[in-house]
Write a protein that holds these residues in place. Sequence first.
Motif, PDB file in Angstrom:
ATOM      1  N   VAL A 112      14.288  37.344  29.597  1.00  0.00           N
ATOM      2  CA  VAL A 112      13.503  36.719  28.572  1.00  0.00           C
ATOM      3  C   VAL A 112      11.965  36.766  28.939  1.00  0.00           C
ATOM      4  O   VAL A 112      11.252  36.996  28.322  1.00  0.00           O
ATOM      5  CB  VAL A 112      13.927  35.423  28.052  1.00  0.00           C
ATOM      6  CG1 VAL A 112      15.224  35.683  27.215  1.00  0.00           C
ATOM      7  CG2 VAL A 112      13.860  34.437  29.163  1.00  0.00           C
ATOM      8  N   SER A 113      11.715  36.857  30.223  1.00  0.00           N
ATOM      9  CA  SER A 113      10.473  36.758  30.550  1.00  0.00           C
ATOM     10  C   SER A 113       9.556  38.030  30.585  1.00  0.00           C
ATOM     11  O   SER A 113       8.589  38.130  30.514  1.00  0.00           O
ATOM     12  CB  SER A 113      10.120  36.458  32.242  1.00  0.00           C
ATOM     13  OG  SER A 113      10.840  37.207  33.082  1.00  0.00           O
ATOM     14  N   GLU A 114      10.388  39.154  30.262  1.00  0.00           N
ATOM     15  CA  GLU A 114       9.711  40.520  30.147  1.00  0.00           C
ATOM     16  C   GLU A 114       9.748  40.494  28.370  1.00  0.00           C
ATOM     17  O   GLU A 114       9.092  41.922  28.387  1.00  0.00           O
ATOM     18  CB  GLU A 114      10.727  41.466  30.681  1.00  0.00           C
ATOM     19  CG  GLU A 114      10.696  41.318  32.342  1.00  0.00           C
ATOM     20  CD  GLU A 114      11.748  42.360  32.875  1.00  0.00           C
ATOM     21  OE1 GLU A 114      12.718  42.904  32.207  1.00  0.00           O
ATOM     22  OE2 GLU A 114      12.038  42.428  34.061  1.00  0.00           O
ATOM     23  N   ILE A 115      10.163  39.804  27.855  1.00  0.00           N
ATOM     24  CA  ILE A 115      10.142  40.055  26.370  1.00  0.00           C
ATOM     25  C   ILE A 115       8.676  39.886  25.722  1.00  0.00           C
ATOM     26  O   ILE A 115       8.187  38.680  26.177  1.00  0.00           O
ATOM     27  CB  ILE A 115      11.164  39.173  25.706  1.00  0.00           C
ATOM     28  CG1 ILE A 115      12.353  39.784  25.759  1.00  0.00           C
ATOM     29  CG2 ILE A 115      10.860  39.531  24.130  1.00  0.00           C
ATOM     30  CD1 ILE A 115      13.654  38.907  25.252  1.00  0.00           C
ATOM     31  N   LYS A 116       7.961  40.777  24.988  1.00  0.00           N
ATOM     32  CA  LYS A 116       6.719  40.380  24.445  1.00  0.00           C
ATOM     33  C   LYS A 116       7.024  39.986  23.117  1.00  0.00           C
ATOM     34  O   LYS A 116       7.385  40.790  22.149  1.00  0.00           O
ATOM     35  CB  LYS A 116       6.007  41.951  24.535  1.00  0.00           C
ATOM     36  CG  LYS A 116       5.734  42.591  25.922  1.00  0.00           C
ATOM     37  CD  LYS A 116       4.446  42.069  26.434  1.00  0.00           C
ATOM     38  CE  LYS A 116       4.147  42.723  27.690  1.00  0.00           C
ATOM     39  NZ  LYS A 116       4.480  42.145  28.938  1.00  0.00           N
ATOM     40  N   ILE A 117       6.397  38.868  22.740  1.00  0.00           N
ATOM     41  CA  ILE A 117       6.497  38.149  21.474  1.00  0.00           C
ATOM     42  C   ILE A 117       5.047  38.600  20.652  1.00  0.00           C
ATOM     43  O   ILE A 117       3.925  38.260  21.440  1.00  0.00           O
ATOM     44  CB  ILE A 117       6.869  36.782  21.590  1.00  0.00           C
ATOM     45  CG1 ILE A 117       7.931  36.437  22.296  1.00  0.00           C
ATOM     46  CG2 ILE A 117       6.736  36.233  20.167  1.00  0.00           C
ATOM     47  CD1 ILE A 117       8.334  35.185  22.379  1.00  0.00           C
ATOM     48  N   ASP A 134       0.826  37.234  16.479  1.00  0.00           N
ATOM     49  CA  ASP A 134       0.880  36.837  15.147  1.00  0.00           C
ATOM     50  C   ASP A 134       2.071  36.482  14.427  1.00  0.00           C
ATOM     51  O   ASP A 134       2.107  36.050  13.403  1.00  0.00           O
ATOM     52  CB  ASP A 134      -0.034  37.987  14.299  1.00  0.00           C
ATOM     53  CG  ASP A 134       0.932  39.204  14.211  1.00  0.00           C
ATOM     54  OD1 ASP A 134       1.774  39.269  15.083  1.00  0.00           O
ATOM     55  OD2 ASP A 134       0.624  40.061  13.320  1.00  0.00           O
ATOM     56  N   LEU A 135       3.154  36.307  15.344  1.00  0.00           N
ATOM     57  CA  LEU A 135       4.299  35.735  14.912  1.00  0.00           C
ATOM     58  C   LEU A 135       4.190  34.529  13.915  1.00  0.00           C
ATOM     59  O   LEU A 135       4.851  34.180  12.957  1.00  0.00           O
ATOM     60  CB  LEU A 135       5.398  35.818  15.960  1.00  0.00           C
ATOM     61  CG  LEU A 135       6.883  35.515  15.540  1.00  0.00           C
ATOM     62  CD1 LEU A 135       7.262  36.649  14.538  1.00  0.00           C
ATOM     63  CD2 LEU A 135       7.770  35.618  16.621  1.00  0.00           C
ATOM     64  N   ARG A 136       3.588  33.538  14.886  1.00  0.00           N
ATOM     65  CA  ARG A 136       3.056  32.097  14.076  1.00  0.00           C
ATOM     66  C   ARG A 136       1.650  31.983  14.299  1.00  0.00           C
ATOM     67  O   ARG A 136       1.097  32.215  15.271  1.00  0.00           O
ATOM     68  CB  ARG A 136       3.931  31.233  14.752  1.00  0.00           C
ATOM     69  CG  ARG A 136       3.627  29.688  14.315  1.00  0.00           C
ATOM     70  CD  ARG A 136       4.016  28.507  15.091  1.00  0.00           C
ATOM     71  NE  ARG A 136       3.836  27.450  14.881  1.00  0.00           N
ATOM     72  CZ  ARG A 136       2.820  26.742  14.991  1.00  0.00           C
ATOM     73  NH1 ARG A 136       1.881  27.107  15.542  1.00  0.00           N
ATOM     74  NH2 ARG A 136       2.452  25.567  14.291  1.00  0.00           N
ATOM     75  N   GLN A 137       1.161  31.610  13.281  1.00  0.00           N
ATOM     76  CA  GLN A 137      -0.302  31.363  13.289  1.00  0.00           C
ATOM     77  C   GLN A 137      -0.571  30.201  14.313  1.00  0.00           C
ATOM     78  O   GLN A 137       0.334  29.426  14.522  1.00  0.00           O
ATOM     79  CB  GLN A 137      -0.968  30.769  11.854  1.00  0.00           C
ATOM     80  CG  GLN A 137      -0.623  31.866  10.982  1.00  0.00           C
ATOM     81  CD  GLN A 137      -1.404  31.736   9.438  1.00  0.00           C
ATOM     82  OE1 GLN A 137      -1.708  30.426   9.202  1.00  0.00           O
ATOM     83  NE2 GLN A 137      -1.481  32.469   8.611  1.00  0.00           N
ATOM     84  N   LYS A 138      -1.715  30.162  14.891  1.00  0.00           N
ATOM     85  CA  LYS A 138      -2.003  29.045  15.909  1.00  0.00           C
ATOM     86  C   LYS A 138      -2.317  27.796  15.127  1.00  0.00           C
ATOM     87  O   LYS A 138      -3.714  27.721  15.142  1.00  0.00           O
ATOM     88  CB  LYS A 138      -2.975  29.439  16.896  1.00  0.00           C
ATOM     89  CG  LYS A 138      -2.510  30.866  17.766  1.00  0.00           C
ATOM     90  CD  LYS A 138      -3.188  31.078  18.937  1.00  0.00           C
ATOM     91  CE  LYS A 138      -2.785  32.085  19.869  1.00  0.00           C
ATOM     92  NZ  LYS A 138      -1.661  32.740  19.381  1.00  0.00           N
ATOM     93  N   LEU A 143      14.789  39.479  17.142  1.00  0.00           N
ATOM     94  CA  LEU A 143      14.737  38.312  18.058  1.00  0.00           C
ATOM     95  C   LEU A 143      14.274  36.848  17.326  1.00  0.00           C
ATOM     96  O   LEU A 143      13.166  37.041  16.562  1.00  0.00           O
ATOM     97  CB  LEU A 143      13.936  38.302  19.329  1.00  0.00           C
ATOM     98  CG  LEU A 143      14.292  39.484  20.338  1.00  0.00           C
ATOM     99  CD1 LEU A 143      13.742  39.683  21.563  1.00  0.00           C
ATOM    100  CD2 LEU A 143      15.992  39.731  20.659  1.00  0.00           C
ATOM    101  N   ILE A 144      14.939  35.791  17.675  1.00  0.00           N
ATOM    102  CA  ILE A 144      14.757  34.493  17.016  1.00  0.00           C
ATOM    103  C   ILE A 144      13.808  33.563  18.155  1.00  0.00           C
ATOM    104  O   ILE A 144      14.491  33.455  19.121  1.00  0.00           O
ATOM    105  CB  ILE A 144      16.075  33.883  16.390  1.00  0.00           C
ATOM    106  CG1 ILE A 144      16.649  34.818  15.633  1.00  0.00           C
ATOM    107  CG2 ILE A 144      15.759  32.521  15.973  1.00  0.00           C
ATOM    108  CD1 ILE A 144      17.902  34.381  14.922  1.00  0.00           C
ATOM    109  N   VAL A 145      12.852  33.234  17.612  1.00  0.00           N
ATOM    110  CA  VAL A 145      11.904  32.425  18.246  1.00  0.00           C
ATOM    111  C   VAL A 145      11.466  31.262  17.574  1.00  0.00           C
ATOM    112  O   VAL A 145      11.318  30.931  16.368  1.00  0.00           O
ATOM    113  CB  VAL A 145      10.649  33.208  18.581  1.00  0.00           C
ATOM    114  CG1 VAL A 145       9.569  32.367  19.407  1.00  0.00           C
ATOM    115  CG2 VAL A 145      10.720  34.529  19.183  1.00  0.00           C
ATOM    116  N   ALA A 146      11.621  30.014  18.414  1.00  0.00           N
ATOM    117  CA  ALA A 146      11.488  28.944  17.662  1.00  0.00           C
ATOM    118  C   ALA A 146      10.187  28.250  18.267  1.00  0.00           C
ATOM    119  O   ALA A 146       9.717  28.401  19.565  1.00  0.00           O
ATOM    120  CB  ALA A 146      12.619  27.798  18.303  1.00  0.00           C
TER     121      ALA A 146
END
Length: 113
Positions: A6-11, A14-18, A70-73
Motif C-alpha cells: 500500500v505504500s506504493e499506491i498513488k492516491i 484531488d480525491l478529497r478536497q483539502k 480502491l476505497i480510501v477513508a
Amino acid sequence: MSEINVSEIKIPEDLRQKNPCQKCGHNVIIESILQERYGEYGFSKKPLGAALVWTEHGWFSTATLEPVGLIVAYICRKCGFTEIYTTNAEQIPAGKEHGTRIIEIEKSDFEHL
C-alpha cells in the motif's frame, strides 16, 4: 490474490478536497487505504476495491482477482468522522459477476454543483 504494497499506491491529490472536518471543523485528517486481510496461516493484505476483476499475469502464471476502484477513508483525528472515496470510479466494471450495478438517476437536486 497477490499482495500489493500500500505504500506504493498513488492516491490522486484531488480525491478529497483539502477542507477541515465537515462535522467538527478540526484540521487534522488521516488518509487510510482500506485493506482486506486474508490467509489461512497468518495473513496477507490487499487494498479493498469496489470491484474485483480477473487479471492475467503472463504465459505460465495463473490469473488472480485484482481490486478496481480502491476505497480510501478520510478520518478526522479529533471526532472520528469518516468520509469514504473511491479512486478511478470510471474504471469500475458493472455487472453481477463483479457485485456491482449501474443506477442512472434522471434528475438530481445537485445539478447546480
